[in-house]
Enzyme design. Structure first.
Site, PDB file in Angstrom:
ATOM      1  CG  LEU A  80     -52.533  33.656  45.789  1.00 20.45           C
ATOM      2  CD1 LEU A  80     -53.516  34.351  46.709  1.00 20.45           C
ATOM      3  CD2 LEU A  80     -51.115  34.092  46.103  1.00 20.45           C
ATOM      4  CE  LYS A 112     -49.646  37.208  48.407  1.00 23.27           C
ATOM      5  NZ  LYS A 112     -49.049  35.892  48.532  1.00 23.27           N
ATOM      6  CD  GLU A 156     -51.373  27.927  45.837  1.00 27.07           C
ATOM      7  OE1 GLU A 156     -51.036  28.824  45.052  1.00 27.07           O
ATOM      8  OE2 GLU A 156     -52.215  28.088  46.734  1.00 27.07           O
ATOM      9  NE  ARG A 162     -52.558  38.233  44.851  1.00 22.16           N
ATOM     10  CZ  ARG A 162     -51.415  37.642  44.514  1.00 22.16           C
ATOM     11  NH1 ARG A 162     -51.431  36.575  43.737  1.00 22.16           N
ATOM     12  NH2 ARG A 162     -50.271  38.105  44.959  1.00 22.16           N
ATOM     13  CE1 TYR A 166     -50.201  36.533  52.671  1.00 23.02           C
ATOM     14  CE2 TYR A 166     -48.227  37.471  51.698  1.00 23.02           C
ATOM     15  CZ  TYR A 166     -49.007  36.375  51.981  1.00 23.02           C
ATOM     16  OH  TYR A 166     -48.609  35.132  51.575  1.00 23.02           O
ATOM     17  CG  HIS A 185     -63.337  33.690  67.924  1.00 23.09           C
ATOM     18  ND1 HIS A 185     -63.108  33.695  69.275  1.00 23.09           N
ATOM     19  CD2 HIS A 185     -62.544  32.724  67.422  1.00 23.09           C
ATOM     20  CE1 HIS A 185     -62.217  32.763  69.584  1.00 23.09           C
ATOM     21  NE2 HIS A 185     -61.857  32.157  68.464  1.00 23.09           N
ATOM     22  NE  ARG A 227     -58.215  35.408  71.350  1.00 26.37           N
ATOM     23  CZ  ARG A 227     -59.036  34.373  71.425  1.00 26.37           C
ATOM     24  NH1 ARG A 227     -60.016  34.372  72.296  1.00 26.37           N
ATOM     25  NH2 ARG A 227     -58.879  33.328  70.621  1.00 26.37           N
TER      26      ARG A 227
HETATM   27  N1  PDD Z   1     -46.405  34.301  47.770  1.00 23.99           N
HETATM   28  N2  PDD Z   1     -49.161  30.584  45.773  1.00 23.99           N
HETATM   29  C1  PDD Z   1     -48.897  30.928  47.038  1.00 23.99           C
HETATM   30  C2  PDD Z   1     -49.434  30.076  48.134  1.00 23.99           C
HETATM   31  C3  PDD Z   1     -48.140  32.082  47.316  1.00 23.99           C
HETATM   32  O1  PDD Z   1     -47.905  32.428  48.591  1.00 23.99           O
HETATM   33  C4  PDD Z   1     -47.633  32.854  46.239  1.00 23.99           C
HETATM   34  C5  PDD Z   1     -46.808  34.089  46.464  1.00 23.99           C
HETATM   35  C6  PDD Z   1     -47.914  32.440  44.933  1.00 23.99           C
HETATM   36  C7  PDD Z   1     -47.430  33.217  43.732  1.00 23.99           C
HETATM   37  O2  PDD Z   1     -48.203  34.372  43.570  1.00 23.99           O
HETATM   38  P1  PDD Z   1     -47.626  35.645  42.832  1.00 23.99           P
HETATM   39  O3  PDD Z   1     -47.202  35.215  41.474  1.00 23.99           O
HETATM   40  O4  PDD Z   1     -48.781  36.573  42.802  1.00 23.99           O
HETATM   41  O5  PDD Z   1     -46.461  36.132  43.661  1.00 23.99           O
HETATM   42  C8  PDD Z   1     -48.697  31.316  44.738  1.00 23.99           C
HETATM   43  C9  PDD Z   1     -45.697  35.484  48.193  1.00 23.99           C
HETATM   44  C10 PDD Z   1     -44.538  35.837  47.349  1.00 23.99           C
HETATM   45  C11 PDD Z   1     -45.377  35.366  49.685  1.00 23.99           C
HETATM   46  O6  PDD Z   1     -46.262  34.903  50.392  1.00 23.99           O
HETATM   47  O7  PDD Z   1     -44.291  35.745  50.108  1.00 23.99           O
END
Ligand code: PDD
Length: 279
Positions: free
Chosen positions: A203, A147, A179, A52, A33, A102, A100
């Site tokens: 991320l 992501k 993070e 990304r 996503y 895996h 289903r």
């Molecule tokens: N998340 N790290 C994580 C684990 C994140 O989920 C996000 C953003 C970021 C920041 O990334 P960016 O600057 O590209 O938004 C860092 C989004 C907003 C979410 O999951 O809702």
């Protein structure tokens, strides 16, 4: 103005946007996503988000159904239909529908979903005061650079945030800060901005890249390295970056005051620079 949904090529009212219970996104979290926001009605850093999304999809051997030009058309159309002052665009790609198992077939048609909702930026008074965070163990898997919609560890961390009535959870793996649960963490010590290096444990934030570029252009030294929880508590400044949080100072972590308990000068400089850039 209304929430907008898009599913497999068609715009539909949000309540009518449905996927099969055999969708692998539902059954396995087998999908990726992006979250994008608008500034003055225009999607910010759209190309970086789409790049990304491609990277995440490729890492999972998922077929990306749309080119960047097609995604851009759909996203702009969604923003136009929703007609909010500012919008948050969520796009999701799952491997598709199958009985289903895996292991997957490479022939599946991916399920594509998008929602466009109103975006309410962080209150200016919260930005000005800074926020509280807690630290918690980073129990995520070894490919946090993807992501993925598999967000269970983030869900649990955000529930801790909700229960503790703070703003964000700062994740710590083997004693080192990776993070935030939904943001990037940056630490300022002796005038240098430090943040975890890109790699499998974080991320690669779109906002992270924008803010690091900004720091470079303003002559602020950067070190892409991890800091310990103790370094975090003893930092001059700590701030978060992200699509939804922009640049926000963290002034208390686990109840301990950071610096003098107010947004520090480097955080303020980068937050101001960021606001100028997006405005
Ligand atoms: N998340 N790290 C994580 C684990 C994140 O989920 C996000 C953003 C970021 C920041 O990334 P960016 O600057 O590209 O938004 C860092 C989004 C907003 C979410 O999951 O809702």
């Amino acid at each position: 103005m209304s929430n907008v949904a898009f599913i497999n090529g068609a715009f539909v009212p949000l309540a009518e946007a449905k996927v099969s219970i055999e969708d692998r996104g539902f059954q396995f979290g087998d999908g990726v996503y992006e979250v994008i926001r608008t500034y003055k009605g225009r999607p910010f850093a759209l190309e970086a988000h789409l790049v990304r999304l491609d990277r995440s999809a490729t890492a999972l051997d998922l077929t990306q159904p749309y080119s960047h030009a097609e995604w851009t058309d759909h996203i702009l159309e969604g923003i136009r239909r929703a007609a909010f002052p500012e919008a948050k665009i969520y796009i999701q790609l799952s491997r598709g529908v199958a009985p289903r198992d895996h292991a997957y077939s490479t022939e599946l048609t991916p399920t594509v979903a998008m929602t466009v909702r109103e975006f309410h930026p962080l209150d200016r008074s919260v930005q000005a005061a800074g926020v509280d965070a807690l630290t918690t163990e980073d129990i995520r898997w070894g490919r946090c650079d993807i992501k993925s919609v598999n967000l269970l560890a983030n869900v649990l961390a955000r529930q801790q945030v909700k229960q503790a009535q703070v703003f964000e959870a700062i994740l710590v793996r083997a004693g080192l800060v990776t993070e935030g649960a939904v943001s990037t963490v940056m630490v300022v010590q002796g005038g240098t901005v430090m943040t975890a290096p890109e790699g499998p444990h974080i991320l690669s934030g779109v906002t992270r890249a924008v803010v690091l570029d900004l720091a470079r252009s303003e002559g602020i030294p950067i070190q892409e390295r991890c800091v310990s929880r103790q370094d975090l508590y003893g930092a001059d400044e700590v701030f978060l970056t992200g699509t939804t949080v922009e640049v926000v100072a963290v002034v208390r972590i686990d109840g301990k005051v950071i610096g003098d308990g107010r947004p520090g000068p480097i955080t303020q400089q980068l937050a101001a620079g960021f606001t100028k850039q997006v405005g």
